[in-house]
Each structure stands twice: as C-alpha cells, then as structure tokens.
Write an enzyme that holds these catalytic residues in place. Structure first.
Site, PDB file in Angstrom:
ATOM      1  N   LYS A 114      12.587   5.155  37.871  1.00 44.17           N
ATOM      2  CA  LYS A 114      12.845   3.819  38.434  1.00 44.17           C
ATOM      3  C   LYS A 114      14.346   3.643  38.563  1.00 44.17           C
ATOM      4  CE  LYS A 114      10.434   0.163  39.699  1.00 44.17           C
ATOM      5  NZ  LYS A 114       9.051   0.094  40.188  1.00 44.17           N
TER       6      LYS A 114
HETATM    7  P1  NAD Z   1       9.097  -8.802  46.737  1.00 46.33           P
HETATM    8  O1  NAD Z   1      10.569  -8.846  46.592  1.00 46.33           O
HETATM    9  O2  NAD Z   1       8.509  -8.461  48.070  1.00 46.33           O
HETATM   10  O3  NAD Z   1       8.451 -10.214  46.294  1.00 46.33           O
HETATM   11  C1  NAD Z   1       8.699 -10.796  45.061  1.00 46.33           C
HETATM   12  C2  NAD Z   1       8.104 -12.199  45.055  1.00 46.33           C
HETATM   13  O4  NAD Z   1       8.351 -12.804  43.771  1.00 46.33           O
HETATM   14  C3  NAD Z   1       8.731 -13.131  46.090  1.00 46.33           C
HETATM   15  O5  NAD Z   1       7.755 -14.027  46.583  1.00 46.33           O
HETATM   16  C4  NAD Z   1       9.783 -13.884  45.308  1.00 46.33           C
HETATM   17  O6  NAD Z   1      10.073 -15.156  45.864  1.00 46.33           O
HETATM   18  C5  NAD Z   1       9.088 -14.002  43.958  1.00 46.33           C
HETATM   19  N1  NAD Z   1      10.098 -14.129  42.882  1.00 46.33           N
HETATM   20  C6  NAD Z   1      11.128 -13.296  42.598  1.00 46.33           C
HETATM   21  N2  NAD Z   1      11.876 -13.766  41.593  1.00 46.33           N
HETATM   22  C7  NAD Z   1      11.311 -14.913  41.228  1.00 46.33           C
HETATM   23  C8  NAD Z   1      11.650 -15.876  40.264  1.00 46.33           C
HETATM   24  N3  NAD Z   1      12.701 -15.745  39.448  1.00 46.33           N
HETATM   25  N4  NAD Z   1      10.836 -16.960  40.194  1.00 46.33           N
HETATM   26  C9  NAD Z   1       9.759 -17.078  41.015  1.00 46.33           C
HETATM   27  N5  NAD Z   1       9.387 -16.198  41.948  1.00 46.33           N
HETATM   28  C10 NAD Z   1      10.168 -15.137  42.052  1.00 46.33           C
HETATM   29  O7  NAD Z   1       8.568  -7.814  45.601  1.00 46.33           O
HETATM   30  P2  NAD Z   1       7.205  -7.022  45.547  1.00 46.33           P
HETATM   31  O8  NAD Z   1       7.444  -5.672  46.133  1.00 46.33           O
HETATM   32  O9  NAD Z   1       6.109  -7.873  46.035  1.00 46.33           O
HETATM   33  O10 NAD Z   1       7.070  -6.801  43.971  1.00 46.33           O
HETATM   34  C11 NAD Z   1       6.474  -7.790  43.120  1.00 46.33           C
HETATM   35  C12 NAD Z   1       6.057  -7.112  41.829  1.00 46.33           C
HETATM   36  O11 NAD Z   1       5.143  -6.058  42.132  1.00 46.33           O
HETATM   37  C13 NAD Z   1       7.176  -6.449  41.028  1.00 46.33           C
HETATM   38  O12 NAD Z   1       6.864  -6.539  39.653  1.00 46.33           O
HETATM   39  C14 NAD Z   1       7.113  -5.000  41.479  1.00 46.33           C
HETATM   40  O13 NAD Z   1       7.662  -4.122  40.502  1.00 46.33           O
HETATM   41  C15 NAD Z   1       5.613  -4.838  41.581  1.00 46.33           C
HETATM   42  N6  NAD Z   1       5.159  -3.722  42.420  1.00 46.33           N
HETATM   43  C16 NAD Z   1       5.528  -3.610  43.726  1.00 46.33           C
HETATM   44  C17 NAD Z   1       5.021  -2.561  44.489  1.00 46.33           C
HETATM   45  C18 NAD Z   1       5.314  -2.431  45.960  1.00 46.33           C
HETATM   46  O14 NAD Z   1       4.740  -1.526  46.607  1.00 46.33           O
HETATM   47  N7  NAD Z   1       6.110  -3.295  46.563  1.00 46.33           N
HETATM   48  C19 NAD Z   1       4.198  -1.592  43.904  1.00 46.33           C
HETATM   49  C20 NAD Z   1       3.830  -1.740  42.560  1.00 46.33           C
HETATM   50  C21 NAD Z   1       4.317  -2.816  41.831  1.00 46.33           C
END
Ligand code: NAD
Length: 426
Positions: A114
């Site tokens: 990561k």
């Molecule tokens: P992203 O940046 O696309 O979206 C994140 C979301 O969370 C947004 O809606 C944002 O507004 C919200 N957010 C961020 N900080 C915040 C805060 N302090 N308070 C309230 N809301 C908040 O990210 P993502 O890719 O959707 O990832 C979200 C989670 O999923 C993370 O934990 C990431 O590690 C995990 N994840 C992502 C993937 C992927 O393929 N993108 C795969 C596995 C796990």
C-alpha cells in the site's frame, strides 16, 4: 450544519494494532508457530520519501509519501495509493497487511502492499497533482514494477493518477510498462469492469450473505456510508437488486429518505456538483454517525477506517454489515457486533472485487489481449462467491466471526507458502 460537523470522525484505534489484534486471534485458532507469527506480522519493507513539488504559486512544498510492502510470498505486492491528510505510516502498514490477507482470501497470486501521500488532493490543482504523482513515482522506481509491486487507486486517487504513474514509470525504465499499475483508463490498457469491480464485489457478497440469513434482497433496506467509487457503485448495484437504499453520505454529511433514494439521480447530482453531495435534496440531512445507527437491514460502510467502534457498535440495528471500506470496524467493536448476532462480511473479503479485477487487468496487459466486460464480471463474480463460501465455512469450522474466519484462511495460506519458499521470500 457546517461541513466540519459532518465530516466522519475517526475512532482512536491505531489501524495497525487493530489489524494485529485480529491476526493474534486467528493465529491462535490455527496454531501458527511463533517463528511464522514473527515473520508474517512484520511488513517486509517500508519506504518513506519526501516529495518536493513546485506549487502553482512558484513555492516548493514537500509532501511525505509512503510505500509499504507487507508480504510478497504469494507474488508481487499489490495495493492502492491513497492521497489524504490522514495518511500516516501505521495506516499504510495496516492497509498493506490487509492487502496481503485480501489477496490470499480470494486466491489471487499477489502479496500485499500500500502507498500514500499526506496531502489534501481537493485543494490542489491538476498540475500540482501531476507533478506530485510523477515525483512520487520517480522516488519509488526501485520499489514499483510489474513483477515487484503494483499500485492501484485508493481514496483520493483514480485513473488519471494511474495514467501519470504508468507514463512516468515507462519513461524511467525505457519501455511501455502498462502492467506496473492497475486501475488505468481503458484507452491506456485498463480493464473493462475495473471501475465497478469493488462495488460489484460488495453487491455479490451482500447477496451471498443475505441468502445465508434467509433475507430476500428485494425490498431489503440498506444504508451506505461514503459515496465515492465504492459507496456509490455499491449503492447503485444494490438498488438494482431490488434493495431500498434509505441513506447515503459523503464528506458533506448524510442524506436520508425512508422511501428509498434514487441512486442514479444522486450519482448524476454528485457528478455535476464537483464530486460531492453538498446541497442534494433527495433526502433529509443526517450526520455520518446517524447513518450508521439507522434502522436498516444492511449497512455498507464504504468511506474510511474506524467508523464502527466500541462507542457506537451497540447502537447498530443492521442485521448485516458488508465492509466496502478497508478497516471501517475497529477491533474493539468486533465482539460487541458478534454477540449481537450481526453478520459482518469483513473488508478483506467484501471489497476484494477491486483487487480481483486489478489482477485481471494485469493479466490482460501481459497477454496483450483484452476481455469483454461480460467475461470480467463472470470471472470476478465466481471468485467472490467462492471466496465467500470458503470464509463462511471457516467461520463455522472454527466457530468464529467471518472476519476471524477470513484471517484464518489467509494466514494459513501465506504461512504455507512461506514455509515452502523459506523466510526470505521477496
Ligand atoms: P473515494 O475517494 O472514491 O471515495 C471516498 C468517499 O468517502 C467519498 O464519498 C468521500 O466524500 C467520503 N469521505 C472521505 N473522507 C471523509 C470524511 N472525513 N468524512 C466523511 N466522508 C468522507 O474512495 P473509494 O475508492 O471509494 O474508497 C473508499 C474506501 O474503500 C476506502 O477505505 C478504500 O481503501 C476502500 N477500497 C477501495 C477500493 C477501490 O477499488 N476503489 C477497493 C477496496 C477498498
């Protein structure tokens, strides 16, 4: 409510300690010997870099960047890169370890890694982000590589950042190297279905879990925290299964409608509103904390770590939690949820659809031949369903939660490979 009030508050648990607590429980159950324990718990490599970036005003700012390779026994390490002000070494170490267990749970030939940069991407211009991403790639050129360590998007990064990394790395090694990174734009060697992959895996896991609980998805109610890649696509696909999504949220707070929200409309609103739900009128305003405690059957935390903690776990009414985010439940909440009889599909299983299709992207890059969307979905769905059944069976066999069952499956596999390869498996 000001935006500040709505922002999710982090719990106080150190994410690496949180990972370690679960590891300890599972290690005991499977009888992991002390030597294997010591090797598997420690990250194999942690690199910290200081990234000088010329900002648009001409001043140079220095950003702290990280890349951790937790374990590369099963194959090259794989894991996203996060841009956020909350990034710190212990968080990256925990996220890297979760990637090791995740790849092992779904049976793909990768280890776990990561990366992250402590920055606020929303306050930076496109030019600043590009210069920072390229400089980070320059500093990590000895870490990254299609057979060594393969980044992908995570919070705050997406296809554009992956394109910059691919381009910078290719220049540095003197040849086109699309397989160094996944989550690329389609025209640059990305895979069909990658954008939807994590949300689709969340949907497939939700369906599998609902069937174990004897609940039909049609009409089942749910709430989704986070409306980025994972949250919004999970919400959309769950709604397509006939579920009623009563609440969604993002960094601007939560939106609740007891009749069910129109998710396609909410996504269109966000896309025309600089990426946030600010001002969305489809539901009444609630906080991110309220959303977690709603009277719904399914809860999908899909924003960030440490949202369900010892403080609020007792107030959760959902029968099923499907962890779209990494680490949304702190270890102090595990027992409370288990005792309440809430089925938790853990992050290292529930959100593994993303890394599964990342693996497919890497395979297609190396083949130089691209699959149809239908083939990607069919294969990814099969991986997710099999992994779910494997973890569910382990939880029955060991009489434990699905989370601990998933750790048991993963640790056993990585330990077995470590024994075969020897202690220096890089
Ligand atoms: P992203 O940046 O696309 O979206 C994140 C979301 O969370 C947004 O809606 C944002 O507004 C919200 N957010 C961020 N900080 C915040 C805060 N302090 N308070 C309230 N809301 C908040 O990210 P993502 O890719 O959707 O990832 C979200 C989670 O999923 C993370 O934990 C990431 O590690 C995990 N994840 C992502 C993937 C992927 O393929 N993108 C795969 C596995 C796990």
């Amino acid at each position: 409510m000001s935006q500040k009030d709505n922002v999710i508050k982090h719990g106080s648990e150190n994410p690496f300690e949180s990972m370690k607590k679960r590891f300890d429980v599972a290690a005991k159950i499977i009888g992991l010997d002390e030597s294997d324990y010591n090797v598997l718990i420690a990250p194999q490599k942690a690199v910290i870099v200081n990234i000088p970036v010329t900002m648009d005003d001409g001043k140079v700012k220095v950003f702290e960047g990280f890349r951790v390779v937790h374990n590369a026994n099963l194959g090259p390490s794989k894991g996203g890169i996060r841009y956020s002000m909350d990034v710190h070494l212990d968080e990256v170490k925990a996220l890297a370890a979760w990637m090791t267990w995740k790849c092992a749970v779904v049976g793909i030939p990768y280890g776990g890694g990561k990366g992250g940069i402590k920055c606020d991407p929303r306050s930076m211009s496109k030019g600043e982000l590009e210069r920072m991403t390229r400089a980070y790639t320059d500093l990590m050129v000895d870490v990254f590589g299609p057979d060594k360590d393969i980044p992908a998007p995570d919070m705050g990064t997406g296809q554009q950042e992956m394109a910059w990394i691919m381009d910078e790395y290719s220049k540095l090694v003197g040849k086109s190297s699309p397989a160094v990174v996944t989550g690329k734009p389609l025209v640059l060697g990305g895979s069909l279905g990658r954008v939807e992959a994590t949300g689709r895996g969340v949907m497939v896991s939700t369906r599998s879990a609902l069937s174990k609980l004897g609940i039909s998805p049609v009409g089942a109610t749910c709430a989704v925290q986070g409306f980025g890649n994972v949250g919004s696509i999970s919400a959309k696909l769950l709604a397509q299964q006939g579920m009623k999504v009563l609440a969604i949220s993002d960094v601007t707070g939560g939106y609740y409608n007891p009749e069910g929200l129109n998710i396609d409309e909410a996504i269109a609103y966000r896309d025309n509103n600089k990426g946030t739900l600010e001002g969305y009128k489809g539901g009444s305003r609630i906080t991110n904390e309220d959303l977690l405690e709603l009277d719904v059957q399914v809860l999908v935390p899909a924003a960030m770590e440490d949202q369900i903690t010892a403080e609020n776990a007792d107030k959760i009414k959902a029968k099923l939690i499907v962890e779209g985010a990494n680490g949304p439940t702190s270890s102090s909440a595990d027992d409370i949820l288990h005792k309440k009889g809430i089925l938790v599909v853990p992050d290292i299983l529930a959100n593994a659809g993303g890394v599964t299709v990342s693996y497919f992207e890497w395979v297609q890059n190396r083949l130089g031949y691209f699959w149809t969307e239908e083939r990607v979905y069919r294969r990814a769905d099969r991986v997710m369903k099999q992994a779910f059944e494997g973890v569910y069976s382990a939880s029955i066999e060991h009489n434990c939660s699905m989370r601990i069952g998933a750790y048991c499956v993963a640790i056993k596999k990585v330990a077995e490979v470590e024994k075969l390869r020897g202690k220096f498996g890089l």
